[in-house]
Write a protein that holds these residues in place. Sequence first.
Motif, PDB file in Angstrom:
ATOM      1  N   GLU A   1      20.600  -0.510   3.718  1.00 61.48           N
ATOM      2  CA  GLU A   1      21.213   0.144   2.558  1.00 61.48           C
ATOM      3  C   GLU A   1      20.388   0.036   1.276  1.00 61.48           C
ATOM      4  O   GLU A   1      20.590   0.821   0.339  1.00 61.48           O
ATOM      5  CB  GLU A   1      22.631  -0.394   2.311  1.00 61.48           C
ATOM      6  CG  GLU A   1      22.713  -1.855   1.911  1.00 61.48           C
ATOM      7  CD  GLU A   1      22.942  -2.776   3.089  1.00 61.48           C
ATOM      8  OE1 GLU A   1      23.458  -3.888   2.858  1.00 61.48           O
ATOM      9  OE2 GLU A   1      22.617  -2.393   4.222  1.00 61.48           O
ATOM     10  N   ILE A   2      19.456  -0.896   1.224  1.00 67.37           N
ATOM     11  CA  ILE A   2      18.624  -1.012   0.022  1.00 67.37           C
ATOM     12  C   ILE A   2      17.131  -0.906   0.316  1.00 67.37           C
ATOM     13  O   ILE A   2      16.305  -1.074  -0.573  1.00 67.37           O
ATOM     14  CB  ILE A   2      18.891  -2.337  -0.739  1.00 67.37           C
ATOM     15  CG1 ILE A   2      18.663  -3.548   0.179  1.00 67.37           C
ATOM     16  CG2 ILE A   2      20.275  -2.343  -1.363  1.00 67.37           C
ATOM     17  CD1 ILE A   2      18.709  -4.875  -0.556  1.00 67.37           C
ATOM     18  N   SER A   3      16.802  -0.589   1.559  1.00 65.37           N
ATOM     19  CA  SER A   3      15.382  -0.574   1.945  1.00 65.37           C
ATOM     20  C   SER A   3      14.580   0.482   1.184  1.00 65.37           C
ATOM     21  O   SER A   3      13.451   0.218   0.753  1.00 65.37           O
ATOM     22  CB  SER A   3      15.238  -0.357   3.451  1.00 65.37           C
ATOM     23  OG  SER A   3      15.780   0.889   3.849  1.00 65.37           O
ATOM     24  N   LYS A   4      15.119   1.675   1.006  1.00 65.23           N
ATOM     25  CA  LYS A   4      14.389   2.729   0.290  1.00 65.23           C
ATOM     26  C   LYS A   4      14.141   2.332  -1.164  1.00 65.23           C
ATOM     27  O   LYS A   4      13.057   2.554  -1.706  1.00 65.23           O
ATOM     28  CB  LYS A   4      15.143   4.053   0.355  1.00 65.23           C
ATOM     29  CG  LYS A   4      15.102   4.717   1.723  1.00 65.23           C
ATOM     30  CD  LYS A   4      15.796   6.075   1.707  1.00 65.23           C
ATOM     31  CE  LYS A   4      15.716   6.737   3.074  1.00 65.23           C
ATOM     32  NZ  LYS A   4      16.402   8.064   3.073  1.00 65.23           N
ATOM     33  N   GLU A   5      15.167   1.758  -1.787  1.00 68.37           N
ATOM     34  CA  GLU A   5      15.016   1.311  -3.181  1.00 68.37           C
ATOM     35  C   GLU A   5      13.895   0.279  -3.296  1.00 68.37           C
ATOM     36  O   GLU A   5      13.034   0.369  -4.172  1.00 68.37           O
ATOM     37  CB  GLU A   5      16.318   0.677  -3.682  1.00 68.37           C
ATOM     38  CG  GLU A   5      17.474   1.623  -3.870  1.00 68.37           C
ATOM     39  CD  GLU A   5      18.718   0.863  -4.317  1.00 68.37           C
ATOM     40  OE1 GLU A   5      18.569  -0.198  -4.978  1.00 68.37           O
ATOM     41  OE2 GLU A   5      19.834   1.303  -3.982  1.00 68.37           O
TER      42      GLU A   5
ATOM     43  N   ALA B   1      16.414  -2.193   8.384  1.00 65.78           N
ATOM     44  CA  ALA B   1      16.943  -2.442   9.734  1.00 65.78           C
ATOM     45  C   ALA B   1      18.395  -2.880   9.649  1.00 65.78           C
ATOM     46  O   ALA B   1      18.754  -3.698   8.787  1.00 65.78           O
ATOM     47  CB  ALA B   1      16.108  -3.505  10.445  1.00 65.78           C
ATOM     48  N   ASP B   2      19.201  -2.345  10.548  1.00 66.82           N
ATOM     49  CA  ASP B   2      20.610  -2.748  10.597  1.00 66.82           C
ATOM     50  C   ASP B   2      20.746  -4.226  10.947  1.00 66.82           C
ATOM     51  O   ASP B   2      21.673  -4.902  10.503  1.00 66.82           O
ATOM     52  CB  ASP B   2      21.365  -1.904  11.635  1.00 66.82           C
ATOM     53  CG  ASP B   2      21.504  -0.448  11.202  1.00 66.82           C
ATOM     54  OD1 ASP B   2      21.395  -0.183   9.982  1.00 66.82           O
ATOM     55  OD2 ASP B   2      21.697   0.418  12.079  1.00 66.82           O
TER      56      ASP B   2
ATOM     57  N   GLY C   1      12.433   4.913   9.790  1.00 56.55           N
ATOM     58  CA  GLY C   1      12.587   5.631   8.537  1.00 56.55           C
ATOM     59  C   GLY C   1      11.457   5.319   7.575  1.00 56.55           C
ATOM     60  O   GLY C   1      10.325   5.019   7.992  1.00 56.55           O
ATOM     61  N   LEU C   2      11.751   5.363   6.277  1.00 51.49           N
ATOM     62  CA  LEU C   2      10.733   5.077   5.270  1.00 51.49           C
ATOM     63  C   LEU C   2      10.224   3.643   5.443  1.00 51.49           C
ATOM     64  O   LEU C   2      10.995   2.697   5.466  1.00 51.49           O
ATOM     65  CB  LEU C   2      11.317   5.256   3.864  1.00 51.49           C
ATOM     66  CG  LEU C   2      10.329   5.028   2.706  1.00 51.49           C
ATOM     67  CD1 LEU C   2       9.223   6.083   2.709  1.00 51.49           C
ATOM     68  CD2 LEU C   2      11.067   5.033   1.363  1.00 51.49           C
TER      69      LEU C   2
ATOM     70  N   ALA D   1       0.833  -1.203   0.000  1.00 47.99           N
ATOM     71  CA  ALA D   1       0.000   0.000   0.000  1.00 47.99           C
ATOM     72  C   ALA D   1       0.871   1.257   0.000  1.00 47.99           C
ATOM     73  O   ALA D   1       1.818   1.355  -0.780  1.00 47.99           O
ATOM     74  CB  ALA D   1      -0.957  -0.039   1.188  1.00 47.99           C
ATOM     75  N   GLU D   2       0.571   2.187   0.922  1.00 41.40           N
ATOM     76  CA  GLU D   2       1.265   3.480   0.931  1.00 41.40           C
ATOM     77  C   GLU D   2       2.468   3.461   1.883  1.00 41.40           C
ATOM     78  O   GLU D   2       2.576   2.584   2.740  1.00 41.40           O
ATOM     79  CB  GLU D   2       0.299   4.594   1.306  1.00 41.40           C
ATOM     80  CG  GLU D   2      -0.076   4.671   2.780  1.00 41.40           C
ATOM     81  CD  GLU D   2      -1.198   3.722   3.187  1.00 41.40           C
ATOM     82  OE1 GLU D   2      -1.731   3.900   4.304  1.00 41.40           O
ATOM     83  OE2 GLU D   2      -1.521   2.785   2.427  1.00 41.40           O
ATOM     84  N   THR D   3       3.310   4.444   1.741  1.00 40.84           N
ATOM     85  CA  THR D   3       4.496   4.570   2.593  1.00 40.84           C
ATOM     86  C   THR D   3       4.248   5.616   3.691  1.00 40.84           C
ATOM     87  O   THR D   3       3.322   6.428   3.609  1.00 40.84           O
ATOM     88  CB  THR D   3       5.731   4.980   1.787  1.00 40.84           C
ATOM     89  OG1 THR D   3       5.489   6.244   1.156  1.00 40.84           O
ATOM     90  CG2 THR D   3       6.059   3.951   0.718  1.00 40.84           C
TER      91      THR D   3
END
Length: 251
Positions: A215-219, A189-190, A163-164, A155-157
């Motif tokens: 490091e790739i979560s936003k993508e 998450a780290d 974070g995102l 769905a939506e962010t």
Amino acid sequence: MINKITVFALLLTISASFAFTTYSSNSEIVFAEKTSEKEVIEVKTELTAEEKINLLYEEFAAVNAQMPSKVSFTYAITGYNKLENEEKIENRLLSIVDFSLPSTEKRLWILDMETNEIIYHTYVSHGKNTGGNMATEFSNTPNSLQSSLGFYVTAETYYGKNGLSLFIDGMEKEFNSNARDRYVVIHGADYAQESSIKRLGRLGRSYGCPAVPTEISKEIINKIKGGSALFIYHTNKDYISNSTYLNSQSV
């Protein structure tokens, strides 16, 4: 003499007419037989649903080195097709999480259903009370801190403490329908990174969210948001037997 000629001509006409009618009838029978044979051939060449999925798996495997298991892929496509039939898919991506694998393995695949490409293959964490390295317990209950199996639609962010993050709506009443209320979301998450495996011998764990490497979560989130499919798989017998998306007789 005239009467004999007339009678003879009449007999010829009737005979010719009968012959023509018989030939026409035979032609129709032959045509019908040929049409029937053609229809039988077409029916025999139509692939079954299982054969179509097997073919699709081969097509993906031909261009992607790292594939999900045949079993998880088959279940994922089965449910994805039903979601499409229900017109719930707006973003033609399919994410497969295989929680039958240990957390030390990359067990998230994101498939582009238009190009047959696997665009991401990475780590994903399970819930704190779902297990250690292996996921064994699942729940749809609030505050259980466990992962939930089954099919979701993204769905939506929103921006939260991680974070995102991305809301995912559970499609299966008995297994994941409380996902939004529980804030079971996709976030970075780290503890979902390879460094955690080196330190702990497994990934860190979430409160039930399928957490991915920071490091790739936003993508990933920006790619799959807005109506793509997510399938969280396990060999859990209760889920496999009772999922409405895996068992057509239940739909």
